[in-house]
Design a protein around this motif. Structure first.
Motif, short mmCIF file in Angstrom:
data_model
loop_
_atom_site.label_atom_id
_atom_site.label_comp_id
_atom_site.label_asym_id
_atom_site.label_seq_id
_atom_site.Cartn_x
_atom_site.Cartn_y
_atom_site.Cartn_z
N TYR A 95 -57.57 32.69 -12.79
CA TYR A 95 -57.30 32.50 -14.21
C TYR A 95 -58.55 32.84 -15.02
O TYR A 95 -59.67 32.55 -14.59
CB TYR A 95 -56.95 31.05 -14.52
CG TYR A 95 -55.76 30.50 -13.78
CD1 TYR A 95 -55.91 29.94 -12.52
CD2 TYR A 95 -54.50 30.52 -14.35
CE1 TYR A 95 -54.83 29.41 -11.83
CE2 TYR A 95 -53.40 30.00 -13.68
CZ TYR A 95 -53.57 29.44 -12.43
OH TYR A 95 -52.50 28.91 -11.76
N CYS A 96 -58.36 33.40 -16.21
CA CYS A 96 -59.46 33.48 -17.15
C CYS A 96 -59.19 32.52 -18.30
O CYS A 96 -58.02 32.19 -18.59
CB CYS A 96 -59.70 34.90 -17.65
SG CYS A 96 -58.37 35.64 -18.64
N ALA A 97 -60.25 32.06 -18.91
CA ALA A 97 -60.14 31.08 -19.99
C ALA A 97 -61.30 31.27 -20.95
O ALA A 97 -62.39 31.71 -20.54
CB ALA A 97 -60.15 29.67 -19.43
N GLU A 111 -62.81 23.23 -16.27
CA GLU A 111 -61.58 23.56 -16.97
C GLU A 111 -61.36 22.68 -18.18
O GLU A 111 -60.71 23.12 -19.15
CB GLU A 111 -60.40 23.48 -16.01
CG GLU A 111 -60.19 22.13 -15.35
CD GLU A 111 -59.00 22.16 -14.39
OE1 GLU A 111 -58.01 22.86 -14.68
OE2 GLU A 111 -59.06 21.47 -13.37
N TRP A 117 -56.10 29.78 -22.12
CA TRP A 117 -55.95 30.20 -20.73
C TRP A 117 -54.94 31.33 -20.58
O TRP A 117 -54.03 31.48 -21.40
CB TRP A 117 -55.45 29.02 -19.89
CG TRP A 117 -56.46 27.96 -19.69
CD1 TRP A 117 -56.79 26.96 -20.57
CD2 TRP A 117 -57.31 27.77 -18.56
NE1 TRP A 117 -57.77 26.16 -20.05
CE2 TRP A 117 -58.11 26.64 -18.81
CE3 TRP A 117 -57.46 28.44 -17.35
CZ2 TRP A 117 -59.05 26.16 -17.89
CZ3 TRP A 117 -58.39 27.97 -16.44
CH2 TRP A 117 -59.18 26.85 -16.72
#
Length: 127
Positions: A95-97, A111, A117
């Protein structure tokens, strides 16, 4: 709703490479630190890498140092994660955020520190 979009996942043999990309139709990624996280089956989500909004500060988890490299392409509004020498234990949904920084209160951002997200891209390392 602001969303990031990951791409580039797939099935690769051990020792191979993949390049993940993160972009967004809603925000300019240069205004944010962009973190990469992963979640393996049955495990908690963990931080893998991060690049600050300026690009001058980066973070890598010990497990990926020397193998992964994060970079920005402002013209394409994209942040990439180059993954080399891949191992079976790298198998996970990545995942990128976006967030305010790669470090918060003297520790790597986790996170809880991130705002927006993507939905993730699956990376499978297997022979």
């Amino acid at each position: 709703q602001v969303q990031l979009v990951e791409s580039g996942g797939g099935l690769v043999q051990p020792g191979g490479s993949l390049r993940l990309s993160c972009t967004s139709p809603h925000i300019t990624l240069d205004y944010y630190a962009i973190g990469w996280f992963r979640q393996a089956p049955g495990a908690d989500r963990e931080g893998v890498s991060c690049v600050s909004n300026s690009g001058e500060e980066t973070y890598y988890a010990d497990s990926v140092k020397g193998r992964f490299a994060v970079s920005r392409d402002s013209a394409k509004n994209t942040v990439s994660l180059q993954m080399n020498s891949l191992k079976p234990e790298d198998t996970a949904v990545y995942y990128c955020a976006s967030g305010p920084g790669c470090y918060q209160h003297g520790r790597p951002a986790d996170e809880k520190d991130m705002d927006y997200w993507g939905r993730g891209t699956l990376v499978t390392i297997s022979s």
